[in-house]
Motif scaffolding. Structure first.
Motif, PDB file in Angstrom:
ATOM      1  N   ARG A  42       0.841  -1.190   0.000  1.00 58.15           N
ATOM      2  CA  ARG A  42       0.000   0.000   0.000  1.00 58.15           C
ATOM      3  C   ARG A  42       0.878   1.242   0.000  1.00 58.15           C
ATOM      4  N   THR A  43       0.547   2.159  -0.888  1.00 58.46           N
ATOM      5  CA  THR A  43       1.326   3.389  -0.968  1.00 58.46           C
ATOM      6  C   THR A  43       0.656   4.532  -0.212  1.00 58.46           C
ATOM      7  N   ASN A  44      -0.605   4.350   0.180  1.00 58.57           N
ATOM      8  CA  ASN A  44      -1.336   5.375   0.914  1.00 58.57           C
ATOM      9  C   ASN A  44      -1.769   4.802   2.250  1.00 58.57           C
ATOM     10  N   LEU A  45      -1.269   5.371   3.323  1.00 60.68           N
ATOM     11  CA  LEU A  45      -1.544   4.837   4.654  1.00 60.68           C
ATOM     12  C   LEU A  45      -2.364   5.823   5.479  1.00 60.68           C
ATOM     13  N   PRO A  46      -3.134   5.320   6.445  1.00 65.51           N
ATOM     14  CA  PRO A  46      -3.881   6.219   7.323  1.00 65.51           C
ATOM     15  C   PRO A  46      -2.939   6.953   8.276  1.00 65.51           C
ATOM     16  N   PRO A  47      -3.383   8.091   8.807  1.00 63.86           N
ATOM     17  CA  PRO A  47      -4.719   8.673   8.648  1.00 63.86           C
ATOM     18  C   PRO A  47      -4.892   9.306   7.270  1.00 63.86           C
ATOM     19  N   TYR A  48      -5.969   8.916   6.595  1.00 64.64           N
ATOM     20  CA  TYR A  48      -6.197   9.340   5.220  1.00 64.64           C
ATOM     21  C   TYR A  48      -6.621  10.801   5.120  1.00 64.64           C
ATOM     22  N   ASN A  49      -6.534  11.294   3.897  1.00 62.30           N
ATOM     23  CA  ASN A  49      -7.004  12.639   3.576  1.00 62.30           C
ATOM     24  C   ASN A  49      -8.355  12.570   2.853  1.00 62.30           C
ATOM     25  N   HIS A  50      -9.009  11.402   2.969  1.00 63.32           N
ATOM     26  CA  HIS A  50     -10.312  11.169   2.364  1.00 63.32           C
ATOM     27  C   HIS A  50     -11.141  10.321   3.327  1.00 63.32           C
ATOM     28  N   PHE A  51     -12.395  10.095   2.986  1.00 64.21           N
ATOM     29  CA  PHE A  51     -13.270   9.261   3.812  1.00 64.21           C
ATOM     30  C   PHE A  51     -13.241   7.814   3.341  1.00 64.21           C
ATOM     31  N   THR A  52     -13.037   6.889   4.259  1.00 61.08           N
ATOM     32  CA  THR A  52     -13.177   5.479   3.915  1.00 61.08           C
ATOM     33  C   THR A  52     -14.630   5.228   3.510  1.00 61.08           C
ATOM     34  N   GLN A  53     -14.846   4.222   2.651  1.00 59.36           N
ATOM     35  CA  GLN A  53     -16.180   3.967   2.120  1.00 59.36           C
ATOM     36  C   GLN A  53     -16.736   2.618   2.579  1.00 59.36           C
ATOM     37  N   ILE A  54     -18.056   2.548   2.618  1.00 58.83           N
ATOM     38  CA  ILE A  54     -18.747   1.322   3.007  1.00 58.83           C
ATOM     39  C   ILE A  54     -18.165   0.140   2.221  1.00 58.83           C
ATOM     40  N   PRO A  98     -12.442   6.122  12.503  1.00 59.33           N
ATOM     41  CA  PRO A  98     -12.444   5.056  11.494  1.00 59.33           C
ATOM     42  C   PRO A  98     -12.673   5.562  10.076  1.00 59.33           C
ATOM     43  N   GLN A  99     -13.277   6.734   9.938  1.00 57.30           N
ATOM     44  CA  GLN A  99     -13.543   7.270   8.597  1.00 57.30           C
ATOM     45  C   GLN A  99     -12.290   7.794   7.904  1.00 57.30           C
ATOM     46  N   ILE A 100     -11.190   7.924   8.661  1.00 57.40           N
ATOM     47  CA  ILE A 100      -9.906   8.226   8.006  1.00 57.40           C
ATOM     48  C   ILE A 100      -8.932   7.056   8.195  1.00 57.40           C
ATOM     49  N   GLY A 101      -9.516   5.886   8.486  1.00 57.05           N
ATOM     50  CA  GLY A 101      -8.714   4.669   8.535  1.00 57.05           C
ATOM     51  C   GLY A 101      -8.071   4.350   9.863  1.00 57.05           C
ATOM     52  N   VAL A 102      -8.533   4.984  10.932  1.00 60.53           N
ATOM     53  CA  VAL A 102      -7.932   4.785  12.255  1.00 60.53           C
ATOM     54  C   VAL A 102      -8.996   4.252  13.211  1.00 60.53           C
ATOM     55  N   SER A 103      -8.851   3.019  13.661  1.00 57.20           N
ATOM     56  CA  SER A 103      -9.863   2.400  14.510  1.00 57.20           C
ATOM     57  C   SER A 103      -9.649   2.749  15.987  1.00 57.20           C
ATOM     58  N   LEU A 104      -9.844   4.025  16.305  1.00 54.42           N
ATOM     59  CA  LEU A 104      -9.748   4.518  17.674  1.00 54.42           C
ATOM     60  C   LEU A 104     -10.989   5.344  17.990  1.00 54.42           C
ATOM     61  N   ARG A 105     -11.322   5.445  19.281  1.00 58.67           N
ATOM     62  CA  ARG A 105     -12.558   6.108  19.697  1.00 58.67           C
ATOM     63  C   ARG A 105     -12.358   7.625  19.814  1.00 58.67           C
ATOM     64  N   ILE A 106     -12.418   8.266  18.659  1.00 63.30           N
ATOM     65  CA  ILE A 106     -12.286   9.719  18.582  1.00 63.30           C
ATOM     66  C   ILE A 106     -13.336  10.226  17.593  1.00 63.30           C
ATOM     67  N   ILE A 107     -14.046  11.292  17.965  1.00 60.29           N
ATOM     68  CA  ILE A 107     -14.993  11.917  17.050  1.00 60.29           C
ATOM     69  C   ILE A 107     -14.790  13.432  17.061  1.00 60.29           C
ATOM     70  N   ALA A 108     -15.197  14.077  15.980  1.00 61.31           N
ATOM     71  CA  ALA A 108     -15.165  15.542  15.891  1.00 61.31           C
ATOM     72  C   ALA A 108     -16.442  15.996  15.205  1.00 61.31           C
ATOM     73  N   MET A 109     -17.019  17.098  15.692  1.00 63.11           N
ATOM     74  CA  MET A 109     -18.265  17.626  15.139  1.00 63.11           C
ATOM     75  C   MET A 109     -18.151  19.142  15.002  1.00 63.11           C
ATOM     76  N   GLU A 110     -18.823  19.668  13.983  1.00 65.24           N
ATOM     77  CA  GLU A 110     -18.845  21.113  13.789  1.00 65.24           C
ATOM     78  C   GLU A 110     -20.001  21.467  12.843  1.00 65.24           C
ATOM     79  N   PHE A 111     -20.916  22.302  13.315  1.00 67.69           N
ATOM     80  CA  PHE A 111     -22.021  22.753  12.474  1.00 67.69           C
ATOM     81  C   PHE A 111     -21.896  24.262  12.357  1.00 67.69           C
TER      82      PHE A 111
END
Length: 238
Positions: A42-54, A98-111
């Protein structure tokens, strides 16, 4: 440049998972050898600069707790910075590690307040939307404080191009640690409570498609598909 250095540190951190106390060096060596039998480099490793997909297995894993001794580490700081960067790059309202490829319990929100200008006022009011400043939680815990449910259309950057109606609790409380490692707590209602529940699902390996009203599942650009004779692309980058 500093963020890139921190990401490199984190990738080194991932390469030595014994720091998290999950496996022995010997078992990791065997795992790496075994994986090399059937995976390409793999040439692209997490944390990604995109969203992982279903379909990506990481979205179906229960994320691991961040060990207390690593909460204020450069590696965790790099993950949080990358999450916020991707959140804002794609102009969305929530993201889980997990959405940037990291399976750790961290979230961020901003509206952001500007979203109000992009929506009909009737929609904004009906969905009980309100501004939410950048909020980061490490090892978050969610408690339902109002069991009434609201049903509204919901999408996900990890299920790009689709949406469906989902029922969510009207009010919740989030508690945990902020990015500085300080205990934090916030009560959220309406749409912001929905964001919190959506992101917490990601930490449990769940997606909104697991809860949705299946009869409402739709491609968000179906009209454009018809108008443009099918010549429509759904981008996974920005």
């Amino acid at each position: 440049m500093l963020l890139k250095q921190r990401i490199k540190l984190f990738q080194t951190f991932l390469a030595h998972p014994r720091h998290l106390g999950t496996s022995s060096p010997a078992s990791q060596s065997f795992k790496k050898w075994y994986q090399n039998l059937w995976t390409t480099e793999r040439t692209n490793l997490p944390p990604y600069n995109h969203f992982t997909q279903i379909g990506d297995p990481i979205l179906r894993q229960q994320a691991a707790m961040v060990p207390k001794e690593h909460i204020d580490s450069p590696e965790i700081e790099a993950i949080v910075e990358q999450m916020v960067k991707v959140l804002r790059k794609f102009n969305c309202v929530g993201i889980a590690a997990p959405q940037i490829g990291v399976s750790l319990r961290i979230i961020a929100m901003e509206f952001k307040g500007q979203i109000r200008k992009e929506l009909p006022e009737a929609v904004y009011q009906a969905r009980q939307m309100s501004e939410l400043p950048l909020t980061v939680f490490i090892n978050p815990v969610l408690t339902v404080t109002n069991y009434s449910k609201l049903k509204h259309p919901e999408g996900c950057m990890s299920v790009r191009g689709y949406s469906a109606e989902v029922e969510r609790f009207e009010e919740v409380k989030l508690s945990g640690l902020n990015q500085l490692g300080t205990p934090s707590e916030v009560t959220l209602s309406g749409w912001n409570a929905r964001i919190a529940q959506h992101e917490m699902d990601h930490l449990e390996g769940k997606l909104y498609t697991d809860h949705m009203d299946r009869s409402t599942f739709a491609c968000t650009c179906w009209e454009a598909v018809n108008t443009k004779s099918g010549r429509v692309e759904i981008p996974f980058y920005k």
